[in-house]
Scaffold this motif. Structure first.
Motif, PDB file in Angstrom:
ATOM      1  N   VAL A  99       7.489  -3.982   9.904  1.00 44.17           N
ATOM      2  CA  VAL A  99       6.586  -3.233  10.473  1.00 44.17           C
ATOM      3  C   VAL A  99       5.767  -2.377   9.541  1.00 44.17           C
ATOM      4  N   LEU A 100       4.789  -2.203   9.280  1.00 47.65           N
ATOM      5  CA  LEU A 100       3.847  -1.267   8.543  1.00 47.65           C
ATOM      6  C   LEU A 100       3.148  -0.232   9.046  1.00 47.65           C
ATOM      7  N   LYS A 101       3.576   0.954   8.705  1.00 51.35           N
ATOM      8  CA  LYS A 101       3.131   2.261   9.496  1.00 51.35           C
ATOM      9  C   LYS A 101       2.513   3.135   8.403  1.00 51.35           C
ATOM     10  N   ARG A 102       1.361   3.721   8.881  1.00 51.90           N
ATOM     11  CA  ARG A 102       0.430   4.766   8.058  1.00 51.90           C
ATOM     12  C   ARG A 102       1.492   5.855   7.832  1.00 51.90           C
ATOM     13  N   LYS A 103       1.693   6.411   6.536  1.00 49.30           N
ATOM     14  CA  LYS A 103       2.587   7.612   6.478  1.00 49.30           C
ATOM     15  C   LYS A 103       1.971   8.884   7.238  1.00 49.30           C
ATOM     16  N   ASP A 104       0.557   8.780   7.577  1.00 50.81           N
ATOM     17  CA  ASP A 104       0.223  10.079   8.171  1.00 50.81           C
ATOM     18  C   ASP A 104      -0.230   9.923   9.514  1.00 50.81           C
ATOM     19  N   SER A 105       0.123   8.663   9.987  1.00 51.55           N
ATOM     20  CA  SER A 105      -0.127   8.476  11.471  1.00 51.55           C
ATOM     21  C   SER A 105       0.564   9.386  12.343  1.00 51.55           C
ATOM     22  N   ARG A 106      -0.391   9.718  13.454  1.00 59.15           N
ATOM     23  CA  ARG A 106       0.190  10.675  14.343  1.00 59.15           C
ATOM     24  C   ARG A 106       1.036   9.518  15.434  1.00 59.15           C
ATOM     25  N   TYR A 107       1.554  10.097  16.440  1.00 60.12           N
ATOM     26  CA  TYR A 107       2.211   9.078  17.392  1.00 60.12           C
ATOM     27  C   TYR A 107       1.096   9.091  18.598  1.00 60.12           C
ATOM     28  N   ASP A 108       0.552   7.957  18.905  1.00 56.69           N
ATOM     29  CA  ASP A 108      -0.459   7.796  19.905  1.00 56.69           C
ATOM     30  C   ASP A 108       0.215   7.289  20.955  1.00 56.69           C
ATOM     31  N   VAL A 109       0.650   8.252  21.952  1.00 60.81           N
ATOM     32  CA  VAL A 109       1.369   8.016  23.154  1.00 60.81           C
ATOM     33  C   VAL A 109       0.498   6.967  24.225  1.00 60.81           C
ATOM     34  N   GLY A 110       1.380   5.856  24.342  1.00 59.82           N
ATOM     35  CA  GLY A 110       0.885   4.961  25.173  1.00 59.82           C
ATOM     36  C   GLY A 110      -0.310   3.873  24.787  1.00 59.82           C
ATOM     37  N   SER A 131       0.796  -1.092  -0.013  1.00 64.67           N
ATOM     38  CA  SER A 131       0.098  -0.063   0.011  1.00 64.67           C
ATOM     39  C   SER A 131       0.958   1.248  -0.004  1.00 64.67           C
ATOM     40  N   ALA A 132       0.585   2.168  -0.834  1.00 64.23           N
ATOM     41  CA  ALA A 132       1.104   3.361  -1.143  1.00 64.23           C
ATOM     42  C   ALA A 132       1.032   4.265   0.230  1.00 64.23           C
ATOM     43  N   ASP A 133      -0.010   3.964   1.170  1.00 58.43           N
ATOM     44  CA  ASP A 133      -0.377   4.662   2.181  1.00 58.43           C
ATOM     45  C   ASP A 133       0.514   4.515   3.449  1.00 58.43           C
ATOM     46  N   LYS A 193      19.469   5.147  12.311  1.00 60.92           N
ATOM     47  CA  LYS A 193      18.269   5.315  11.905  1.00 60.92           C
ATOM     48  C   LYS A 193      17.759   4.045  11.388  1.00 60.92           C
ATOM     49  N   VAL A 194      16.521   3.592  11.567  1.00 63.22           N
ATOM     50  CA  VAL A 194      16.080   2.520  10.992  1.00 63.22           C
ATOM     51  C   VAL A 194      15.745   3.142   9.290  1.00 63.22           C
ATOM     52  N   GLN A 195      15.994   2.266   8.378  1.00 63.75           N
ATOM     53  CA  GLN A 195      15.797   2.542   7.021  1.00 63.75           C
ATOM     54  C   GLN A 195      14.189   1.941   6.712  1.00 63.75           C
ATOM     55  N   PHE A 196      13.600   2.705   5.622  1.00 59.84           N
ATOM     56  CA  PHE A 196      12.181   2.361   5.480  1.00 59.84           C
ATOM     57  C   PHE A 196      11.995   2.720   3.951  1.00 59.84           C
ATOM     58  N   VAL A 197      10.884   2.006   3.276  1.00 59.11           N
ATOM     59  CA  VAL A 197      10.698   2.147   1.949  1.00 59.11           C
ATOM     60  C   VAL A 197       9.070   2.551   2.027  1.00 59.11           C
ATOM     61  N   GLU A 198       8.756   3.028   0.927  1.00 58.59           N
ATOM     62  CA  GLU A 198       7.291   3.280   0.887  1.00 58.59           C
ATOM     63  C   GLU A 198       6.629   2.188   0.152  1.00 58.59           C
ATOM     64  N   GLY A 199       5.458   1.675   0.781  1.00 58.70           N
ATOM     65  CA  GLY A 199       4.935   0.362   0.218  1.00 58.70           C
ATOM     66  C   GLY A 199       5.749  -0.653   0.198  1.00 58.70           C
ATOM     67  N   HIS A 200       5.545  -1.745  -0.963  1.00 60.80           N
ATOM     68  CA  HIS A 200       6.206  -2.953  -0.959  1.00 60.80           C
ATOM     69  C   HIS A 200       6.487  -3.964   0.279  1.00 60.80           C
ATOM     70  N   GLY A 201       5.215  -3.639   0.954  1.00 63.02           N
ATOM     71  CA  GLY A 201       5.447  -4.588   2.227  1.00 63.02           C
ATOM     72  C   GLY A 201       5.645  -6.274   1.761  1.00 63.02           C
ATOM     73  N   ALA A 202       4.940  -6.639   0.710  1.00 60.48           N
ATOM     74  CA  ALA A 202       4.964  -8.239   0.493  1.00 60.48           C
ATOM     75  C   ALA A 202       6.580  -8.401   0.134  1.00 60.48           C
ATOM     76  N   ASN A 203       7.079  -7.799  -0.755  1.00 58.40           N
ATOM     77  CA  ASN A 203       8.376  -7.999  -1.150  1.00 58.40           C
ATOM     78  C   ASN A 203       9.421  -7.947  -0.179  1.00 58.40           C
ATOM     79  N   TYR A 204       9.053  -6.797   0.744  1.00 59.80           N
ATOM     80  CA  TYR A 204      10.217  -6.473   1.691  1.00 59.80           C
ATOM     81  C   TYR A 204      10.025  -7.844   2.787  1.00 59.80           C
ATOM     82  N   PHE A 205       8.696  -8.152   3.010  1.00 62.76           N
ATOM     83  CA  PHE A 205       8.586  -9.506   3.874  1.00 62.76           C
ATOM     84  C   PHE A 205       9.327 -10.695   3.580  1.00 62.76           C
ATOM     85  N   ASP A 206       9.225 -10.858   2.037  1.00 64.05           N
ATOM     86  CA  ASP A 206       9.858 -11.872   1.362  1.00 64.05           C
ATOM     87  C   ASP A 206      11.325 -11.967   1.505  1.00 64.05           C
ATOM     88  N   ALA A 207      12.081 -10.735   1.364  1.00 59.29           N
ATOM     89  CA  ALA A 207      13.222 -10.606   1.686  1.00 59.29           C
ATOM     90  C   ALA A 207      13.773 -10.895   3.220  1.00 59.29           C
TER      91      ALA A 207
END
Length: 273
Positions: free
Chosen positions: A164-175, A17-19, A140-154
């Motif tokens: 870990v898959l994180k929404r680009k627009d997600s706020r940090y929900d403390v606790g 997901s590009a999100d 810093k941890v490296q990241f890519v946009e999307g490509h979760g399935a291929n990343y997981f295969d690697a």
């Protein structure tokens, strides 16, 4: 300053997901790295235990005052992969000198101002300014946009812990545990035998087909499945354990084999007999 970390929900499968941003899930200990306005460093576990004195090499990093970072404390093995047993050994001993690394993936405070309400991508930009250069001690941890399935295969090909898959627009929900952050674990599977159980607290004793002990299963067993073991005929008992007349075969999933050849965090999947 301690800020209670945002936690992840589980996803059974990776997805594209590009999100979402995709990151490597590091097999270590979650750490909050805090530098107050006067420049004093404090290190906390996710449960608010201060452990600064155990890691003096992390107290002189080039991190600006008024910063709080979220990351993972790791120890790498000879192949450059995170070694959970090694980092736990370093964590538990005040005398150990095993080299450690702090790999950060989020910034919760910068320039003495909270960043938790900002979208994740904006926080990543700020993090790159706060930690411009990666070193052996801090990176810093490296990241890519999307490509979760291929990343997981690697990740599976390298026998790493997961992604870990994180929404680009997600706020940090403390606790809080949020569906905006999802972990996909690279589980291994094994067919094993339940040979007995603990009497004082839940735990099934596991062994392989040759009777070699594989550890204790403490998680992931539905209540209805527990009854099959507790109703089985007992061959012998001690103060702590009951042993079955006939071991019962089942499939489990687990993180990896430990250095003692035990299953790490085995969890029930299904009965096989």
């Amino acid at each position: 300053m301690f800020i209670s970390p945002m936690l992840l929900h589980k996803s059974d499968e990776p997805f594209d997901s590009a999100d979402y941003l995709t990151e490597l899930k590091l097999d270590g200990i979650r750490f909050i790295y805090s530098v107050d306005d006067a420049g004093k460093v404090r290190l906390y576990t996710r449960h608010k235990n201060e452990v600064t004195a155990r890691f003096p090499e992390l107290t002189a990093l080039d991190v600006p005052p008024g910063t709080v970072l979220d990351g993972e404390l790791i120890v790498t093995d000879n192949d450059g992969k995170p070694d959970f047993e090694a980092v736990m050994s370093r964590f538990m001993s005040s005398r150990a000198t095993t080299p450690i690394s702090l790999v950060v993936f989020d910034v919760l405070k910068a320039g003495s101002k909270s960043t938790t309400s900002l979208p994740l991508l904006e926080r990543k930009v700020i993090l790159a300014d706060v930690v411009p250069n990666d070193t052996e001690l801090l990176s810093k941890v490296q990241f890519v946009e999307g490509h979760g399935a291929n990343y997981f295969d690697a990740v599976k090909a390298q026998s790493l812990e997961g992604i870990v898959l994180k929404r680009k627009d997600s706020r940090y929900d403390v606790g809080k545990r949020s569906h905006n952050w999802l972990k996909v674990i690279n589980y291994q599977y094994a067919d094993v035998f339940v040979t007995g159980f603990r009497k004082k607290e839940f735990g099934w004793l596991l062994a392989d087909a040759d009777g070699r002990y594989l550890g204790v299963m403490e998680h992931g067993v539905p209540p209805v499945e527990k009854q099959r073991v507790y109703r089985a005929p007992i061959a012998k008992e001690t103060d702590d354990f009951s042993y079955l007349v006939s071991p019962i075969k089942c499939r489990v999933k687990f993180r990896n084999y430990t250095k003692a050849d035990l299953l790490r965090i085995p969890s029930f999947v299904e009965w096989l007999a």
